[in-house]
Design an enzyme around this catalytic site. Structure first.
Site, PDB file in Angstrom:
ATOM      1  N   ARG A 147       0.856  -1.188   0.000  1.00 28.97           N
ATOM      2  CA  ARG A 147       0.000   0.000   0.000  1.00 28.97           C
ATOM      3  C   ARG A 147       0.886   1.231   0.000  1.00 28.97           C
ATOM      4  O   ARG A 147       1.886   1.291   0.725  1.00 28.97           O
ATOM      5  CB  ARG A 147      -0.889   0.013   1.253  1.00 28.97           C
ATOM      6  CG  ARG A 147      -1.925   1.121   1.223  1.00 28.97           C
ATOM      7  CD  ARG A 147      -2.716   1.205   2.520  1.00 28.97           C
ATOM      8  NE  ARG A 147      -2.014   1.999   3.523  1.00 28.97           N
ATOM      9  CZ  ARG A 147      -2.590   2.496   4.612  1.00 28.97           C
ATOM     10  NH1 ARG A 147      -3.874   2.248   4.857  1.00 28.97           N
ATOM     11  NH2 ARG A 147      -1.903   3.201   5.495  1.00 28.97           N
ATOM     12  N   TYR A 159      -3.008  11.269   6.114  1.00 27.96           N
ATOM     13  CA  TYR A 159      -3.325   9.928   6.575  1.00 27.96           C
ATOM     14  C   TYR A 159      -2.275   8.894   6.136  1.00 27.96           C
ATOM     15  O   TYR A 159      -1.898   8.851   4.966  1.00 27.96           O
ATOM     16  CB  TYR A 159      -4.691   9.499   6.019  1.00 27.96           C
ATOM     17  CG  TYR A 159      -4.868   8.015   6.155  1.00 27.96           C
ATOM     18  CD1 TYR A 159      -5.198   7.468   7.379  1.00 27.96           C
ATOM     19  CD2 TYR A 159      -4.606   7.164   5.085  1.00 27.96           C
ATOM     20  CE1 TYR A 159      -5.285   6.112   7.532  1.00 27.96           C
ATOM     21  CE2 TYR A 159      -4.696   5.796   5.227  1.00 27.96           C
ATOM     22  CZ  TYR A 159      -5.033   5.280   6.458  1.00 27.96           C
ATOM     23  OH  TYR A 159      -5.094   3.936   6.610  1.00 27.96           O
ATOM     24  N   ASP A 216      -5.222   3.845  -0.089  1.00 26.33           N
ATOM     25  CA  ASP A 216      -6.377   4.081   0.783  1.00 26.33           C
ATOM     26  C   ASP A 216      -6.772   5.560   0.716  1.00 26.33           C
ATOM     27  O   ASP A 216      -5.998   6.429   1.122  1.00 26.33           O
ATOM     28  CB  ASP A 216      -5.983   3.691   2.222  1.00 26.33           C
ATOM     29  CG  ASP A 216      -7.166   3.632   3.168  1.00 26.33           C
ATOM     30  OD1 ASP A 216      -8.247   4.163   2.813  1.00 26.33           O
ATOM     31  OD2 ASP A 216      -7.019   3.056   4.260  1.00 26.33           O
ATOM     32  N   HIS A 218      -9.253   6.811   2.381  1.00 30.53           N
ATOM     33  CA  HIS A 218      -9.739   7.117   3.737  1.00 30.53           C
ATOM     34  C   HIS A 218     -10.932   8.052   3.774  1.00 30.53           C
ATOM     35  O   HIS A 218     -10.952   9.047   4.502  1.00 30.53           O
ATOM     36  CB  HIS A 218      -8.593   7.632   4.609  1.00 30.53           C
ATOM     37  CG  HIS A 218      -8.492   6.887   5.901  1.00 30.53           C
ATOM     38  ND1 HIS A 218      -8.671   7.461   7.126  1.00 30.53           N
ATOM     39  CD2 HIS A 218      -8.268   5.570   6.147  1.00 30.53           C
ATOM     40  CE1 HIS A 218      -8.549   6.536   8.073  1.00 30.53           C
ATOM     41  NE2 HIS A 218      -8.308   5.378   7.509  1.00 30.53           N
ATOM     42  N   GLU A 242      -9.027   2.016  -1.999  1.00 30.70           N
ATOM     43  CA  GLU A 242      -9.836   1.697  -0.811  1.00 30.70           C
ATOM     44  C   GLU A 242     -10.561   2.920  -0.280  1.00 30.70           C
ATOM     45  O   GLU A 242     -10.015   4.024  -0.292  1.00 30.70           O
ATOM     46  CB  GLU A 242      -8.868   1.155   0.245  1.00 30.70           C
ATOM     47  CG  GLU A 242      -9.496   0.929   1.590  1.00 30.70           C
ATOM     48  CD  GLU A 242      -8.455   0.557   2.645  1.00 30.70           C
ATOM     49  OE1 GLU A 242      -7.303   0.256   2.278  1.00 30.70           O
ATOM     50  OE2 GLU A 242      -8.807   0.588   3.827  1.00 30.70           O
ATOM     51  N   GLU A 268     -14.110  -1.368   5.986  1.00 22.17           N
ATOM     52  CA  GLU A 268     -13.436  -1.564   7.273  1.00 22.17           C
ATOM     53  C   GLU A 268     -14.261  -1.025   8.432  1.00 22.17           C
ATOM     54  O   GLU A 268     -14.073  -1.451   9.571  1.00 22.17           O
ATOM     55  CB  GLU A 268     -12.021  -0.950   7.277  1.00 22.17           C
ATOM     56  CG  GLU A 268     -11.991   0.558   7.208  1.00 22.17           C
ATOM     57  CD  GLU A 268     -10.571   1.117   7.200  1.00 22.17           C
ATOM     58  OE1 GLU A 268      -9.721   0.571   6.485  1.00 22.17           O
ATOM     59  OE2 GLU A 268     -10.317   2.092   7.921  1.00 22.17           O
ATOM     60  N   ARG A 289     -13.670  -5.353   2.839  1.00 21.09           N
ATOM     61  CA  ARG A 289     -12.634  -4.907   3.782  1.00 21.09           C
ATOM     62  C   ARG A 289     -13.010  -5.149   5.244  1.00 21.09           C
ATOM     63  O   ARG A 289     -12.417  -4.545   6.150  1.00 21.09           O
ATOM     64  CB  ARG A 289     -12.391  -3.404   3.587  1.00 21.09           C
ATOM     65  CG  ARG A 289     -11.578  -3.060   2.388  1.00 21.09           C
ATOM     66  CD  ARG A 289     -10.123  -3.372   2.581  1.00 21.09           C
ATOM     67  NE  ARG A 289      -9.464  -2.468   3.493  1.00 21.09           N
ATOM     68  CZ  ARG A 289      -8.429  -2.798   4.245  1.00 21.09           C
ATOM     69  NH1 ARG A 289      -7.947  -4.018   4.233  1.00 21.09           N
ATOM     70  NH2 ARG A 289      -7.868  -1.905   5.031  1.00 21.09           N
ATOM     71  N   GLU A 345      -4.410  -7.544   4.753  1.00 21.09           N
ATOM     72  CA  GLU A 345      -3.588  -6.434   5.249  1.00 21.09           C
ATOM     73  C   GLU A 345      -2.808  -6.914   6.476  1.00 21.09           C
ATOM     74  O   GLU A 345      -3.360  -7.552   7.361  1.00 21.09           O
ATOM     75  CB  GLU A 345      -4.496  -5.263   5.643  1.00 21.09           C
ATOM     76  CG  GLU A 345      -3.759  -4.047   6.153  1.00 21.09           C
ATOM     77  CD  GLU A 345      -4.724  -2.902   6.504  1.00 21.09           C
ATOM     78  OE1 GLU A 345      -5.908  -3.165   6.756  1.00 21.09           O
ATOM     79  OE2 GLU A 345      -4.260  -1.754   6.525  1.00 21.09           O
ATOM     80  N   TRP A 408     -11.961  12.198   8.094  1.00 20.47           N
ATOM     81  CA  TRP A 408     -10.542  11.819   8.300  1.00 20.47           C
ATOM     82  C   TRP A 408     -10.289  10.433   7.753  1.00 20.47           C
ATOM     83  O   TRP A 408     -11.091   9.573   7.808  1.00 20.47           O
ATOM     84  CB  TRP A 408     -10.164  11.860   9.788  1.00 20.47           C
ATOM     85  CG  TRP A 408      -8.729  11.485   9.941  1.00 20.47           C
ATOM     86  CD1 TRP A 408      -7.638  12.267   9.713  1.00 20.47           C
ATOM     87  CD2 TRP A 408      -8.217  10.181  10.286  1.00 20.47           C
ATOM     88  NE1 TRP A 408      -6.494  11.544   9.900  1.00 20.47           N
ATOM     89  CE2 TRP A 408      -6.814  10.261  10.243  1.00 20.47           C
ATOM     90  CE3 TRP A 408      -8.816   8.960  10.604  1.00 20.47           C
ATOM     91  CZ2 TRP A 408      -5.985   9.180  10.527  1.00 20.47           C
ATOM     92  CZ3 TRP A 408      -8.013   7.887  10.887  1.00 20.47           C
ATOM     93  CH2 TRP A 408      -6.605   8.004  10.852  1.00 20.47           C
TER      94      TRP A 408
HETATM   95  C1  CS2 Z   1      -6.774   2.031   7.762  1.00 23.39           C
HETATM   96  C2  CS2 Z   1      -6.784   1.888   9.224  1.00 23.39           C
HETATM   97  O1  CS2 Z   1      -5.612  -0.008   7.612  1.00 23.39           O
HETATM   98  C3  CS2 Z   1      -6.355   0.759   7.037  1.00 23.39           C
HETATM   99  O2  CS2 Z   1      -6.774   0.587   5.923  1.00 23.39           O
HETATM  100  O3  CS2 Z   1      -7.813   2.640   7.143  1.00 23.39           O
HETATM  101  O4  CS2 Z   1      -5.468   1.965   9.591  1.00 23.39           O
HETATM  102  C4  CS2 Z   1      -7.605   2.877  10.051  1.00 23.39           C
HETATM  103  O5  CS2 Z   1      -7.106   4.163   9.953  1.00 23.39           O
HETATM  104  C5  CS2 Z   1      -7.595   2.453  11.475  1.00 23.39           C
HETATM  105  O6  CS2 Z   1      -7.921   1.105  11.564  1.00 23.39           O
HETATM  106  C6  CS2 Z   1      -8.570   3.266  12.306  1.00 23.39           C
HETATM  107  O7  CS2 Z   1      -8.704   2.709  13.546  1.00 23.39           O
HETATM  108 MG    MG Z   2      -8.356   1.738   5.345  1.00 21.38          MG
END
Ligand code: CS2
Ligand code: MG
Length: 408
Positions: A147, A159, A216, A218, A242, A268, A289, A345, A408
């Site tokens: 990634r 991020y 990602d 985010h 993602e 996620e 995810r 991941e 975020w």
């Molecule tokens: C992220 C996470 O791993 C990922 O893809 O989006 O690290 C995320 O920021 C954290 O799990 C938040 O708790």
């Molecule tokens: Mg993520």
């Protein structure tokens, strides 16, 4: 076999973790992960005050019945707190069933469908040279899929950049920090959209066409911005993009999909099979995810993947360091057993975390394997855990240049 005790263990070796430990009258123990990053104590209370009293005396063999009982009898369904609590019970009961059967959990799920789980790591850098170094470092550690997150000119923080914190003393996941208030970061989507394609062009130029690359977003873009990004990244052949839009509005993915062939991964922060229902059926995503920890455990994760299989949608389970070694092991067992595994991941926990949680998984040549110990293959050292009491920690949040709060 009856449940005689269920203890909720909170520990903060490199970061906060909430673990449920169930013990049966036959002396078998099982572990479940209930960690909800930044809201950990809400799940502790949900478990201690409302779930543990219902578990004592229950038949530990009845995993599905216990899951349905906790889900339906609570009346208030879904949500990350509820589903993390149920997940912990589900994982612990699978762990116990494996130990009772003297088999690793993946055997109970049908046995291995592959030799190992392709894993991706997180390379990042504020500049291109730093990013290239980080990619090389990951390749040296054995990662074969990576990634890529980078700094954006004009933004102070972004991020996923590990450079914000390094060394064993750091909080064990780059963006989250210990402290009584969330850190404020800045954000500018247009600057990000201009910059990112140049980064992937440079990475492809440096590392060639073979290396699977992921990114990602985010949750930061509008649907049309995400569509534009997907399109502009097409020449660089991403493994996935993602969380390109906030997950609450699932319709957004339809618009993104109409404009780009860049594969999409999402989920996620989803808690249930129903969050994925339309996205899978309408084939709006390519990768699921979900994490066992926030999704109600092993049982529902298996169900959503069987549903996804009909639509050629694969797994890409969430595996940051806020998923504990127990949660990570749980989804490794699922990933090994299902036919439609995609990628896992794998961020790597810190040394103190690994001392609290003794693990039997392996990572070699880019592939994870959960190991062959009975159950999940993870044990918790209660004394070691007791050395690290809970510490307040929050994920950061974003503001735009004019002060508006942004995703975020
Ligand atoms: C992220 C996470 O791993 C990922 O893809 O989006 O690290 C995320 O920021 C954290 O799990 C938040 O708790
Ligand atoms: Mg993520």
């Amino acid at each position: 076999m009856k449940i005689v005790t269920a203890d909720v263990i909170v520990t903060s070796p490199n970061r906060n973790f909430v673990t449920l430990k169930i013990t049966t009258d036959e002396g078998l123990t099982g572990l479940g992960d209930a960690t909800l990053n930044g809201r950990e104590l809400a799940v502790v209370s949900y478990l201690r005050d409302h779930v543990v009293p219902l578990l004592i005396g229950r038949d530990a063999d009845r995993i599905e019945d216990t899951w349905q009982f906790l889900y339906r009898s609570g009346y208030w369904r879904r949500g990350p707190v509820t589903m993390a609590a149920i997940a912990a019970v589900d994982m612990a009961l699978w762990d116990i069933k494996g130990k009772a059967a003297q088999m690793p959990v993946y055997q109970l799920l049908g046995g291995a469908s592959r030799d190992g789980l392709m894993a991706y790591g997180h390379a990042s850098g504020t500049s291109l040279p730093a990013l290239f170094d980080s990619i090389r470092e990951h390749q040296e550690q054995g990662y074969r899929s990576i990634r890529v997150q980078t700094g954006v000119p004009g933004l102070k923080s972004i991020y996923g950049i590990a450079a914000q914190s390094t060394g064993e003393e750091r909080y064990d996941h780059e963006p989250a920090q210990r402290g009584a208030y969330p850190a404020e970061e800045d954000w500018d989507t247009r600057a990000y959209l201009r910059h990112l394609p140049t980064v992937f062009e440079a990475v492809r130029h440096e590392f060639g066409p073979d290396l699977p690359l992921l990114h990602d977003g985010h949750h930061r873009m509008t649907p049309i911005q995400a569509a534009k990004l997907g399109k502009s990244l097409e020449p660089y052949d991403l493994f996935w993009l993602e969380d390109c839009t906030p997950a609450e509005n699932q319709e957004a993915l339809r618009l993104v999909r109409q404009h780009t062939t860049t594969p999409l991964a999402i989920g996620e922060i989803f808690n249930t099979v129903w969050d994925f229902q339309a996205l899978i059926k309408e084939q709006l995503i390519d990768y699921v995810r979900a994490a066992s920890t926030h999704f109600g455990g092993i049982s529902p994760l298996r169900k959503v993947m069987d549903y996804a299989a009909q639509y050629q949608v694969k797994s890409g389970f969430h595996g940051p360091t806020d998923i504990s070694p127990v949660g990570l092991a749980a989804q490794m067992h699922v990933g090994l057993a299902i036919h439609n595994f995609g990628i896992q991941e794998y961020m790597q926990h810190g040394a103190r975390t690994n001392a609290v949680f003794q693990q039997s998984f392996t990572f070699a040549d880019g592939y994870l394997h959960p190991g062959d110990l009975p159950g999940l293959g993870v044990e918790l050292d209660v004394d070691e855990a007791g050395r690290y009491p809970y510490e307040v920690a929050y994920l950061p949040y974003n503001r735009l240049a004019d002060g508006t709060v942004h995703d975020w």
